[in-house]
Design an enzyme around this catalytic site. Structure first.
Site, PDB file in Angstrom:
ATOM      1  CG  ASP A  91      -2.080   1.011   1.037  1.00  0.00           C
ATOM      2  OD1 ASP A  91      -2.361   1.399  -0.102  1.00  0.00           O
ATOM      3  OD2 ASP A  91      -2.670   1.413   2.055  1.00  0.00           O
ATOM      4  CG  ASP A 121     -13.453   1.091   2.721  1.00  0.00           C
ATOM      5  OD1 ASP A 121     -13.019  -0.057   2.602  1.00  0.00           O
ATOM      6  OD2 ASP A 121     -14.366   1.562   2.023  1.00  0.00           O
ATOM      7  CG  ASP A 158      -4.228  -1.871  -4.380  1.00  0.00           C
ATOM      8  OD1 ASP A 158      -4.977  -2.021  -5.345  1.00  0.00           O
ATOM      9  OD2 ASP A 158      -4.599  -1.346  -3.322  1.00  0.00           O
TER      10      ASP A 158
END
Length: 379
Positions: A169, A359, A207
């Site tokens: 991330d 989230d 990601d």
């Protein structure tokens, strides 16, 4: 990264999302938990990892990735694998619902809550992915084995998310991962050791490819080499494992750019890959992701057998017009998880992000929010 959301997972997340061992809790826990990003405080529940910034929906060209559909309508077991199963697989094949998750815990603990029935039928009764985020190799083998054997015992296909790449991330909400690529390679070896020999789907590092522009050219090349190795190691350990690589989502990188990155990471090689995934933790509509992943696969090259899987957990109403990604209101559940999509080159619709796990705006990142779960389930 916007998409990777839910990195605090647990190895037994009910709908299946998060049940990996939590390094913060110790190895004596009866339920294996996934590790959480160092930036997040310990949680009492077993949440999935928090979504990274780019993976989430955004109206602009900024990263907002998600998994893409694949070619096959389902994962078919080999005859040998079928003989070993203790329960038959019903057509078109069924996904495994892990019996342990935050949403299941909440439903069990709150039978009198007026929202309970809606949350149970809408979310808890459906299979979801199990996130493995604890970067300690000694823990991950048993975590993976517990899920893989649970699926095999029921003749169903588990979905595991490998989420421990270094610089995960890029320092965002779901930061964490192994301390180095050498450590990551050892973690993948340990992950592979738990896969068994029955069918399993592995979502390899949300990601990690689409958001790789945060790395230097050299660091990106090194990461891609480790990802290519990871796919080969996992498939060598269990040829029945289906490995999918990060295609981001339809509002992130252009298909040709994403395909070029995927190719460098080994996603076009049949000895390492079964295709790509898109829309993880995002909200883009399924038809947009199907079209996008097909374009990515066409540009990627490789064998025609490569397909895509798409995260449909929260995309029922599409992405917010304002690009909000953090627990946005007005969203709803998407198509239920299935290995029978009826779409060419789309292998499955999966719930990779567990609906109802925050989230970071409706509660602590990765924690279960009954308010948000109820909102999503009602649509």
């Amino acid at each position: 990264m916007v998409v990777a959301a839910s990195v605090v997972a647990v190895v037994g997340t009910v709908t299946g999302l998060v049940t990996a061992m939590n390094g913060d809790r110790g190895s004596d826990e009866a339920r294996p938990l996934m590790s959480r990003p160092p930036s997040l405080p310990p949680q009492s529940a077993d949440p999935t990892p928090a979504a990274p910034s780019p993976s989430r929906t955004s109206p602009t060209p900024s990263p907002s990735k998600s998994p893409e559909p694949s070619r096959k309508s389902r994962v078919r077991p080999s005859a040998k694998q079928t003989e070993r199963r203790t329960a038959p697989v019903t057509e078109p094949g069924e996904l495994y619902r892990h019996p342990d998750s935050q949403v299941l815990d909440w439903v069990r603990d709150n039978p009198g809550d007026p929202r309970s029935t809606v949350i149970e039928s809408g979310i808890a009764d459906h299979p979801a992915a199990i996130w493995l985020t604890d970067p300690v190799p000694a823990s991950v083998t048993s975590q993976v084995a517990a899920v893989a054997s649970g699926g095999a015992a029921q003749g169903r296909v588990p979905v595991l998310v490998a989420y421990a790449i270094p610089d995960r991330d890029c320092g965002g909400a779901s930061q964490g991962g192994a301390v180095s690529l050498d450590a990551y390679d050892a973690w993948i070896d340990a992950f592979a050791a738990g896969l068994g020999s029955d069918e399993v789907i592995v979502i390899l590092e949300p990601d990690a490819i689409a958001q790789s522009d945060c790395l230097s050219a050299g660091a990106r090349a090194d990461r891609f080499a480790s990802l290519a190795r990871a796919g080969r190691v996992l498939k060598a350990a269990n040829p029945g494992a289906r490995i999918y690589y990060d295609a981001g989502h339809s509002e992130w990188n252009a298909p040709d750019k994403q395909a070029a990155l995927l190719r460098q990471a080994g996603a076009a090689s049949p000895d390492a890959s079964d295709g790509v995934f898109s829309n993880v933790s995002n909200f883009n509509r399924t038809n947009a992701e199907v079209a996008y992943t097909r374009q990515v696969l066409d540009a990627l090259g490789g064998p025609a057998s490569l397909g895509a899987v798409i995260d449909t957990s929260r995309n029922g109403n599409g992405a917010p017009a304002d690009g909000a990604w953090c627990d946005p209101s007005g969203r709803s559940l998407g198509q239920p998880p299935t290995l029978g999509t009826g779409e060419a080159r789309v292998d499955a619709y999966l719930w990779v992000k567990l609906p109802g796990e925050s989230d970071g705006c409706r509660g602590r990142a990765g924690a279960f929010s009954p308010e948000y779960a109820y909102e999503l389930a009602r649509g």
